[in-house]
Design an enzyme around this catalytic site. Structure first.
Site, short mmCIF file in Angstrom:
data_model
loop_
_atom_site.label_atom_id
_atom_site.label_comp_id
_atom_site.label_asym_id
_atom_site.label_seq_id
_atom_site.Cartn_x
_atom_site.Cartn_y
_atom_site.Cartn_z
N ARG A 220 -3.95 -10.16 3.74
CA ARG A 220 -3.82 -10.24 2.29
C ARG A 220 -2.36 -9.99 1.92
O ARG A 220 -1.69 -9.17 2.55
CB ARG A 220 -4.70 -9.20 1.58
CG ARG A 220 -6.17 -9.44 1.71
CD ARG A 220 -6.98 -8.34 1.04
NE ARG A 220 -7.22 -8.58 -0.36
CZ ARG A 220 -6.77 -7.84 -1.36
NH1 ARG A 220 -5.99 -6.80 -1.11
NH2 ARG A 220 -7.07 -8.12 -2.61
N LYS B 297 0.83 -1.20 0.00
CA LYS B 297 0.00 0.00 0.00
C LYS B 297 0.87 1.25 0.00
O LYS B 297 2.01 1.27 0.48
CB LYS B 297 -0.93 0.01 1.21
CG LYS B 297 -2.02 -1.07 1.18
CD LYS B 297 -3.14 -0.71 0.22
CE LYS B 297 -4.21 -1.80 0.12
NZ LYS B 297 -5.04 -1.90 1.30
#
Length: 334
Positions: free
Chosen positions: A307, A266
């Site tokens: 994840r 991210k």
């Protein structure tokens, strides 16, 4: 440090109301650095998956050419099938298939028909090799979810938390699939202009709004044993707003559901690493170590699933984090 937690009837300096055990438990809980996870049987469309005993890793395969995280590596069905099977070989419990990029800014919209065209060959290809493989579909479109579940997917991962398609809750309830409710602020095209959250507001907002969407799902007939919650790191949260969500993940456990956290690659990680990269955000291929650090922190804070784009390293990091949790629980019981 960990703030002390008081329980009714146990007043420091006065003594326990009914023997030492009640206060001793309160003191031990306040001193415990990590909280044990509850065991949970996550009910999916045709099977169930045990959670809590150890961390489950969810591999990520984006069947798109414009994915921010893998640069279109799995854009073709054959590459996506091969990538998903490799992730299962590496130890992934679930592989999450997505067919629309959620990168911030202006994007070309993807219709349900386009999503289905991209996803179906991958679902069928993976299941032809592994009929019991647990596939999750990353979509907020009810039509895409319905067709994918019929083709054999077990889970719907709705990044909107049932907010962007009124028909999604009904599809999930009728199919009996697993459902990941994720928190999102606004839509991707709005993220760069959303007002920043005030310091200390992050977890309160996510807890409140995810609680609302949990009630929507339950009201539509999706039972609790089918639902996992995700705080939605990076989805409408400015860079610095994501760390309080990781640090205060325990706040979401109050909603009573297992937790999934997705920090892998991210941009908030890249921004934190910028001083190490000449002031520029760390590139995608240099975010692996930071992704492992964030996954480990999430597990120690209570995440049941994480994840990951890099499955094998995350499996190894999760094994260490799980061992720490097990040791902390044993110390608590002594």
């Amino acid at each position: 440090g960990v703030l002390p937690k008081l329980i009714p009837g146990c007043v420091p300096g006065i003594g326990p109301p009914a023997g030492p055990s009640r206060c001793e438990v309160a003191i031990k809980i306040s001193a415990m650095p990590f909280l044990p996870r509850a065991q949970f049987a996550w009910k999916l469309r045709s099977q169930s998956l045990g959670l809590g005993a150890w961390t489950r890793v969810v591999g990520v395969v984006n069947v798109t050419s414009d994915s921010f995280s893998d640069g279109g590596r799995f854009a073709s069905p054959s590459a996506a099938i091969e990538g998903a099977l490799e992730m299962f070989d590496q130890g992934a419990a679930i592989v999450d298939l997505g067919a629309e990029s959620t990168r911030p800014g202006t994007r070309e919209p993807v219709s349900a028909a386009q999503e289905i065209e991209r996803l179906l060959p991958v679902i069928e290809g993976v299941r032809s090799h592994r009929p019991q493989a647990i596939l999750s579909i990353d979509t907020y479109k009810a039509a895409t979810a319905a067709v994918s579940l019929e083709a054999g997917a077990e889970i719907v991962n709705d990044v909107s938390g049932l907010r962007w398609d009124a028909g999604m809750a009904e599809v999930c309830a009728a199919s009996g699939c697993g459902l990941v409710l994720m928190h999102t602020r606004g839509r991707p095209e709005e993220w760069r202009t959303l007002p920043r959250l005030a310091q200390g507001e992050e977890m309160a907002l996510v807890q409140r709004e995810l609680g609302q969407q949990l009630r929507v799902a339950l009201g539509a007939g999706v039972s609790r044993e089918h639902i996992v919650l995700d705080p939605g790191l990076g989805f409408g949260k400015a860079f610095e707003s994501n760390y309080p969500l990781l640090a205060e993940l325990e706040g979401l456990r109050a909603l009573g559901q297992p937790l999934l956290v997705g920090a892998s690659r991210k941009s908030f990680l890249a921004r934190t690493l910028a001083p190490l990269f000449g002031g520029a955000d760390a590139p995608i291929d240099a975010r692996g170590n930071a992704s492992l650090a964030a996954a480990t922190a999430a597990i120690l804070a209570g995440a049941d699933l994480v994840r990951a784009h890099d499955v094998r390293p995350t499996i190894e990091a999760a094994a260490i984090a799980d061992a720490i949790l097990a040791a902390a629980e044993q110390a608590f019981l002594r």
